[in-house]
Design a protein around this motif. Structure first.
Motif, PDB file in Angstrom:
ATOM      1  N   ARG A  69       0.759   3.570  -2.874  1.00 19.89           N
ATOM      2  CA  ARG A  69       0.815   5.192  -2.511  1.00 19.89           C
ATOM      3  C   ARG A  69       1.789   6.440  -3.496  1.00 19.89           C
ATOM      4  O   ARG A  69       1.930   6.828  -4.095  1.00 19.89           O
TER       5      ARG A  69
ATOM      6  N   ASP B 163      -8.640  -0.233  -2.633  1.00 18.83           N
ATOM      7  CA  ASP B 163      -7.966   0.748  -3.257  1.00 18.83           C
ATOM      8  C   ASP B 163      -7.895   0.883  -4.908  1.00 18.83           C
ATOM      9  O   ASP B 163      -7.761   2.934  -5.017  1.00 18.83           O
TER      10      ASP B 163
ATOM     11  N   PRO C 219      -6.579  -3.997  -0.927  1.00 21.08           N
ATOM     12  CA  PRO C 219      -5.521  -3.044  -2.147  1.00 21.08           C
ATOM     13  C   PRO C 219      -6.289  -3.653  -3.385  1.00 21.08           C
ATOM     14  O   PRO C 219      -6.592  -2.010  -3.721  1.00 21.08           O
TER      15      PRO C 219
ATOM     16  N   ALA D 271       0.798  -1.420   0.006  1.00 16.35           N
ATOM     17  CA  ALA D 271       0.005  -0.104   0.329  1.00 16.35           C
ATOM     18  C   ALA D 271       0.922   1.162  -0.199  1.00 16.35           C
ATOM     19  O   ALA D 271       0.453   2.113  -0.861  1.00 16.35           O
TER      20      ALA D 271
ATOM     21  N   LEU E  23      -6.125  -0.712   6.927  1.00 11.82           N
ATOM     22  CA  LEU E  23      -5.594  -0.697   6.043  1.00 11.82           C
ATOM     23  C   LEU E  23      -6.699  -1.245   5.136  1.00 11.82           C
ATOM     24  O   LEU E  23      -7.154  -1.785   5.719  1.00 11.82           O
TER      25      LEU E  23
END
Length: 215
Positions: free
Chosen positions: A69, A126, A123, A65, A120
């Motif tokens: 980013r 995200d 993924p 993650a 968190l």
């Protein structure tokens, strides 16, 4: 200070070993004993840093993650179009996956039956959120056909990218990933981008593949 440095190095060694095994064999098929043997550490050293295999997986997902980013931030600073942003981030992610097991394991853990602990987030979610936002922006920038279902396209694109590595893991080396990403974009551009905008992005695909292979 030296003791702290050794502890940090041992932790990094364990995470890298676990990532390599998770990528090659899967989360469910990898035991803590396998990780101890692969990392060449004692069980005591592993349990000092991680109480359970799930903690190791979570540490890998946190690193993934963070890397995602950072990639997004670096590409965003270029001021490129939204579609180019998505292209560059996928190629950069592919490059990182080729270079080390952390990103590769992260891609595989995203498909494992593994609970993601707050703060968190998963993924896949995200990636889906970012891809949806960028495709909506690309639509406003006239880089997509006006009748495109953005939500469906974003979902398909994320699945395409993750599946490219997950499905190909046992069939070809990680070094093949940039080529597969290029193939993904060639198909995507022809399906989503208006004809008069395609040449620019198809040329960019070839450029990014060359750059990724050269690094």
């Amino acid at each position: 200070m030296a003791r702290q440095l050794r502890a940090e190095q041992t932790r990094a060694t364990i995470i890298t070993a676990a990532a390599d095994l998770f990528d090659r064999h899967g989360y469910e098929s990898t035991s803590l004993s396998d990780i101890v043997e692969h990392a060449r550490v004692t069980k005591g050293a592993l349990y000092f840093h991680f109480a359970a295999k799930e903690d190791l997986a979570h540490a890998i997902m946190e690193l993934q993650a963070r890397a995602a980013r950072q990639v997004a931030s670096e590409v965003e600073s270029r001021g490129c179009s939204s579609l180019e942003f998505l292209m560059r981030t996928t190629f950069e992610t592919a490059r990182l996956a080729v270079e080390g097991p952390i990103l590769r394991a992260g891609l595989r853990l995203a498909t494992a039956d593994l609970a993601v602990r707050p703060p968190l987030t998963h993924p896949f979610l995200d990636a889906l959120d970012l891809t949806t936002r960028k495709l909506r922006a690309a639509l406003r920038e006239s880089d997509l056909h006006p009748d495109i279902d953005v939500d469906a396209a974003a979902h398909a694109l994320v699945c395409f990218f993750v599946g490219t590595r997950v499905a190909g893991r046992s069939l070809e080396p990680a070094a093949r990933l940039p080529r597969r990403v290029a193939e993904m974009w060639h198909l995507t551009i022809r399906g989503l981008v208006p004809v008069h905008r395609r040449a620019r992005y198809l040329t960019l695909v070839s450029q990014l593949e060359r750059e990724t292979r050269a690094l």
